[in-house]
Design a protein around this motif. Structure first.
Motif, PDB file in Angstrom:
ATOM      1  N   ASP A  80      -6.786 -39.025 -24.635  1.00 58.56           N
ATOM      2  CA  ASP A  80      -7.620 -39.253 -23.458  1.00 58.56           C
ATOM      3  C   ASP A  80      -8.172 -37.895 -23.024  1.00 58.56           C
ATOM      4  O   ASP A  80      -7.397 -36.951 -22.786  1.00 58.56           O
ATOM      5  CB  ASP A  80      -6.801 -39.882 -22.342  1.00 58.56           C
ATOM      6  N   VAL A  81      -9.495 -37.776 -22.938  1.00 56.99           N
ATOM      7  CA  VAL A  81     -10.149 -36.519 -22.576  1.00 56.99           C
ATOM      8  C   VAL A  81     -10.731 -36.652 -21.176  1.00 56.99           C
ATOM      9  O   VAL A  81     -11.507 -37.574 -20.903  1.00 56.99           O
ATOM     10  CB  VAL A  81     -11.261 -36.151 -23.580  1.00 56.99           C
ATOM     11  N   VAL A  82     -10.348 -35.738 -20.283  1.00 50.51           N
ATOM     12  CA  VAL A  82     -10.816 -35.749 -18.897  1.00 50.51           C
ATOM     13  C   VAL A  82     -11.459 -34.404 -18.596  1.00 50.51           C
ATOM     14  O   VAL A  82     -10.854 -33.347 -18.836  1.00 50.51           O
ATOM     15  CB  VAL A  82      -9.653 -36.019 -17.920  1.00 50.51           C
ATOM     16  N   ARG A  83     -12.675 -34.415 -18.090  1.00 53.25           N
ATOM     17  CA  ARG A  83     -13.347 -33.175 -17.716  1.00 53.25           C
ATOM     18  C   ARG A  83     -12.733 -32.605 -16.444  1.00 53.25           C
ATOM     19  O   ARG A  83     -12.271 -33.335 -15.566  1.00 53.25           O
ATOM     20  CB  ARG A  83     -14.837 -33.431 -17.482  1.00 53.25           C
ATOM     21  N   ASP A  84     -12.743 -31.277 -16.353  1.00 58.02           N
ATOM     22  CA  ASP A  84     -12.310 -30.602 -15.135  1.00 58.02           C
ATOM     23  C   ASP A  84     -13.422 -30.752 -14.100  1.00 58.02           C
ATOM     24  O   ASP A  84     -14.483 -30.134 -14.209  1.00 58.02           O
ATOM     25  CB  ASP A  84     -12.042 -29.123 -15.417  1.00 58.02           C
ATOM     26  N   ARG A  85     -13.199 -31.583 -13.096  1.00 51.32           N
ATOM     27  CA  ARG A  85     -14.253 -31.878 -12.126  1.00 51.32           C
ATOM     28  C   ARG A  85     -14.389 -30.781 -11.083  1.00 51.32           C
ATOM     29  O   ARG A  85     -15.317 -30.785 -10.274  1.00 51.32           O
ATOM     30  CB  ARG A  85     -13.979 -33.227 -11.456  1.00 51.32           C
ATOM     31  N   GLY A  86     -13.463 -29.801 -11.085  1.00 48.53           N
ATOM     32  CA  GLY A  86     -13.591 -28.690 -10.147  1.00 48.53           C
ATOM     33  C   GLY A  86     -14.740 -27.765 -10.506  1.00 48.53           C
ATOM     34  O   GLY A  86     -15.374 -27.175  -9.632  1.00 48.53           O
ATOM     35  N   ALA A  87     -15.013 -27.611 -11.799  1.00 49.78           N
ATOM     36  CA  ALA A  87     -16.115 -26.757 -12.271  1.00 49.78           C
ATOM     37  C   ALA A  87     -16.689 -27.395 -13.523  1.00 49.78           C
ATOM     38  O   ALA A  87     -16.116 -27.265 -14.607  1.00 49.78           O
ATOM     39  CB  ALA A  87     -15.611 -25.344 -12.557  1.00 49.78           C
ATOM     40  N   LEU A  88     -17.814 -28.101 -13.369  1.00 47.78           N
ATOM     41  CA  LEU A  88     -18.381 -28.798 -14.511  1.00 47.78           C
ATOM     42  C   LEU A  88     -18.814 -27.827 -15.599  1.00 47.78           C
ATOM     43  O   LEU A  88     -18.624 -28.081 -16.791  1.00 47.78           O
ATOM     44  CB  LEU A  88     -19.571 -29.651 -14.055  1.00 47.78           C
ATOM     45  N   LYS A 144     -15.319 -39.309 -27.412  1.00 51.72           N
ATOM     46  CA  LYS A 144     -16.618 -38.882 -26.902  1.00 51.72           C
ATOM     47  C   LYS A 144     -16.468 -38.257 -25.526  1.00 51.72           C
ATOM     48  O   LYS A 144     -15.702 -38.733 -24.692  1.00 51.72           O
ATOM     49  CB  LYS A 144     -17.573 -40.064 -26.824  1.00 51.72           C
ATOM     50  N   THR A 145     -17.224 -37.188 -25.291  1.00 54.06           N
ATOM     51  CA  THR A 145     -17.233 -36.534 -23.985  1.00 54.06           C
ATOM     52  C   THR A 145     -18.600 -35.855 -23.833  1.00 54.06           C
ATOM     53  O   THR A 145     -19.505 -36.090 -24.637  1.00 54.06           O
ATOM     54  CB  THR A 145     -16.074 -35.540 -23.844  1.00 54.06           C
ATOM     55  N   THR A 146     -18.738 -35.042 -22.805  1.00 54.65           N
ATOM     56  CA  THR A 146     -20.002 -34.336 -22.569  1.00 54.65           C
ATOM     57  C   THR A 146     -19.743 -32.843 -22.386  1.00 54.65           C
ATOM     58  O   THR A 146     -18.667 -32.439 -21.909  1.00 54.65           O
ATOM     59  CB  THR A 146     -20.722 -34.876 -21.322  1.00 54.65           C
ATOM     60  N   PHE A 147     -20.720 -32.050 -22.772  1.00 54.01           N
ATOM     61  CA  PHE A 147     -20.714 -30.607 -22.517  1.00 54.01           C
ATOM     62  C   PHE A 147     -21.871 -30.309 -21.597  1.00 54.01           C
ATOM     63  O   PHE A 147     -23.024 -30.598 -21.902  1.00 54.01           O
ATOM     64  CB  PHE A 147     -20.846 -29.823 -23.829  1.00 54.01           C
ATOM     65  N   MET A 148     -21.569 -29.747 -20.436  1.00 55.25           N
ATOM     66  CA  MET A 148     -22.577 -29.509 -19.410  1.00 55.25           C
ATOM     67  C   MET A 148     -23.214 -28.123 -19.580  1.00 55.25           C
ATOM     68  O   MET A 148     -22.494 -27.110 -19.738  1.00 55.25           O
ATOM     69  CB  MET A 148     -21.945 -29.612 -18.002  1.00 55.25           C
ATOM     70  N   VAL A 149     -24.529 -28.107 -19.553  1.00 51.46           N
ATOM     71  CA  VAL A 149     -25.296 -26.853 -19.603  1.00 51.46           C
ATOM     72  C   VAL A 149     -25.958 -26.665 -18.261  1.00 51.46           C
ATOM     73  O   VAL A 149     -26.727 -27.526 -17.810  1.00 51.46           O
ATOM     74  CB  VAL A 149     -26.341 -26.888 -20.732  1.00 51.46           C
ATOM     75  N   PRO A 150     -25.647 -25.548 -17.554  1.00 51.47           N
ATOM     76  CA  PRO A 150     -26.247 -25.359 -16.213  1.00 51.47           C
ATOM     77  C   PRO A 150     -27.747 -25.192 -16.302  1.00 51.47           C
ATOM     78  O   PRO A 150     -28.286 -24.710 -17.289  1.00 51.47           O
ATOM     79  CB  PRO A 150     -25.560 -24.102 -15.703  1.00 51.47           C
ATOM     80  N   ARG A 151     -28.440 -25.605 -15.225  1.00 52.79           N
ATOM     81  CA  ARG A 151     -29.893 -25.497 -15.181  1.00 52.79           C
ATOM     82  C   ARG A 151     -30.328 -24.071 -14.826  1.00 52.79           C
ATOM     83  O   ARG A 151     -29.657 -23.381 -14.111  1.00 52.79           O
ATOM     84  CB  ARG A 151     -30.463 -26.481 -14.133  1.00 52.79           C
TER      85      ARG A 151
END
Length: 486
Positions: free
Chosen positions: A375-383, A479-486
């Motif tokens: 189970d993969v959970v993103r750290d929601r404190g710092a995307l 499956k998960t996501t990798f966030m790229v800052p704008r």
């Protein structure tokens, strides 16, 4: 043929205040106690064989050790379900769903073929009623003696026989409750707690609750559960058709009823084969007369077949006055082979095909099941954040659940993300049937970040099982996501 109905008299009541006479009508019919006669025969032996098999499994499985623990254990504290070598997690709830589907289609199939086979031979209500009746006969005697013992008035014999019966019932009931709780608490530990009076409140509650439910249902309610409480009795007719094998009375052969001397020919006296001994009614656990036709109260135990065959043997008539037969077969006078030939009809074939497909898929899924879950959970404190040298970092928490009872080693890497660097332990060790959370930081260089679109990027985290001295043999992708800052 419709069942004869009991007419409940209307009881007059004294006139009301307005001078009009009122009447009280009872909406409930008083149910006389049923005293089933003991019977022996082919179907009875089959029923007792299934009673022995089901209770051997139920009472014996908690005591069977497997890998140092019970072979079947629902460990609610750690949220694990152990079934021999299988270790199941709450995420495996789908398997329970499929098992319920298999059970439902199995019930549909058996009912379409031969009626209430489940009710007559393997239902817990039937099984424990049989056990309680066996105990009752040992203490109180046969049907006649039990009826005599229940007459008004108390004697010393009645007191000690009734006391012995109920004490035996309670002992069996609470042992049943104890065995039930033994599927949730290791039964050897539970036994020690019981002996030392150290059982927890929930263990004590469920032992008493399940035990008292068994005592009430099998000792007192008996056929009332089958006739009024069980929903299956109400919707079974939707699964029957005129080619379903049900317990049937051959009215053409049996009527008109009447007694006759042994060895005489019924036809010469203008009688059918039924001598109206009523033994088929006396052995019925629900108290119905099978000669009145198909009734929803019939649980398909076939006790009436066994006792009728015994009577036919004694009077020199052929067996089968009461037998498994279909409505079409009885009306048309078909042979047994002709009735069995109608089993392979569309409804049965559809049920069989679905049941076979679901069962094969279920077994294949269990066989191909991965030995661990992820189970993969993103750290929601710092995307996402920019760290040293302009690297883009995402932080994840990965839960690895070991679905075996041996220690396993794992490795983690990211797929579909070029030049990704993983900050994680090179080898993650998870103990037998344990779950472990691991922090994983994923970084990509700034030049890769410039190539990626701002926002969420679809990626996969791959967790591999590492054999000591060997390459990875099992991989699970999440499956998960990798966030790229704008």
């Amino acid at each position: 043929m419709d069942k004869p109905r009991t007419i409940i008299p209307i009881q007059p009541i004294a006139a009301g205040a307005d001078g009009r006479r009122e009447e009280m009508v009872s909406l409930y019919e008083a149910q006389p106690k049923i005293y089933p006669r003991e019977v022996s025969g082919w179907f009875t032996r089959w029923r007792w064989a299934l009673v022995a098999l089901t209770q051997l499994v139920f009472y014996g499985l908690p005591w069977l050790n497997w890998n140092g623990r019970p072979a079947m254990l629902f460990d609610l504290g750690t949220r694990r379900f152990y079934l021999f070598d299988l270790v199941l997690y709450p995420q495996d709830f789908i398997y329970l769903t499929v098992l319920l589907i298999i059970s439902a289609y199995g019930l549909f199939l058996f009912t379409a073929v031969a009626g209430r086979l489940w009710c007559g031979y393997a239902c817990p209500q039937t099984v424990y009623t049989e056990l309680f009746l066996w105990i009752e006969r040992r203490w109180e005697g046969d049907r006649g003696r039990r009826m005599k013992l229940d007459r008004p008035g108390w004697t010393f014999e009645k007191l000690w026989r009734k006391s012995g019966k109920h004490a035996s019932w309670l002992l069996l009931s609470f042992w049943t409750g104890f065995s039930f709780v033994g599927y949730f608490t290791p039964i050897r530990t539970l036994w020690q707690e019981m002996v030392t009076l150290g059982m927890g409140p929930w263990e004590l509650f469920w032992t008493a609750f399940y035990g008292l439910a068994t005592y009430g249902n099998a000792g007192f309610m008996r056929e009332q559960v089958c006739k009024y409480m069980c929903p299956y009795a109400r919707f079974q007719s939707a699964m029957f058709d005129r080619d379903t094998l049900v317990i049937s009375y051959d009215e053409k052969r049996g009527e008109p009823r009447g007694s006759r001397p042994r060895g005489s020919v019924a036809a010469e006296r203008g009688l059918g084969d039924c001598i109206n001994c009523t033994l088929c009614v006396q052995v019925c656990p629900t108290g119905i007369d099978i000669r009145d036709g198909l009734q929803y109260e019939c649980i398909g135990c076939a006790a009436c077949i066994d006792v009728c065959d015994t009577v036919m043997d004694k009077i020199g008539s052929p067996r089968g006055l009461i037998r498994y037969a279909t409505q079409n077969g009885m009306d048309a006078g078909w042979s047994r082979a002709q009735m069995w030939a109608r089993i392979a009809r569309p409804r049965v074939l559809i049920y069989s095909s679905i049941l076979l497909l679901v069962t094969v898929a279920f077994m294949a899924s269990l066989y191909l099941r991965a030995p661990f879950k992820v189970d993969v959970v993103r750290d929601r404190g710092a995307l996402a954040r920019i760290v040293d040298e302009g690297y883009i970092e995402n932080v994840y928490r990965v839960q690895i659940m070991n679905a075996t009872e041996t220690e396993q080693r794992f490795g983690i890497f990211m797929d579909h993300l070029p030049q990704a660097r993983m900050q994680v332990q090179p080898e993650i060790i998870v103990g037998p049937a344990e779950a472990r959370w691991v922090a994983v930081a994923v970084r990509v260089p700034p030049e890769v970040g410039q190539m990626l679109k701002p926002g969420a990027q679809r990626v996969e985290m791959v967790i591999t099982r590492q054999r000591q001295g060997e390459h990875a043999d099992v991989a699970v992708r999440e499956k998960t996501t990798f966030m790229v800052p704008r």
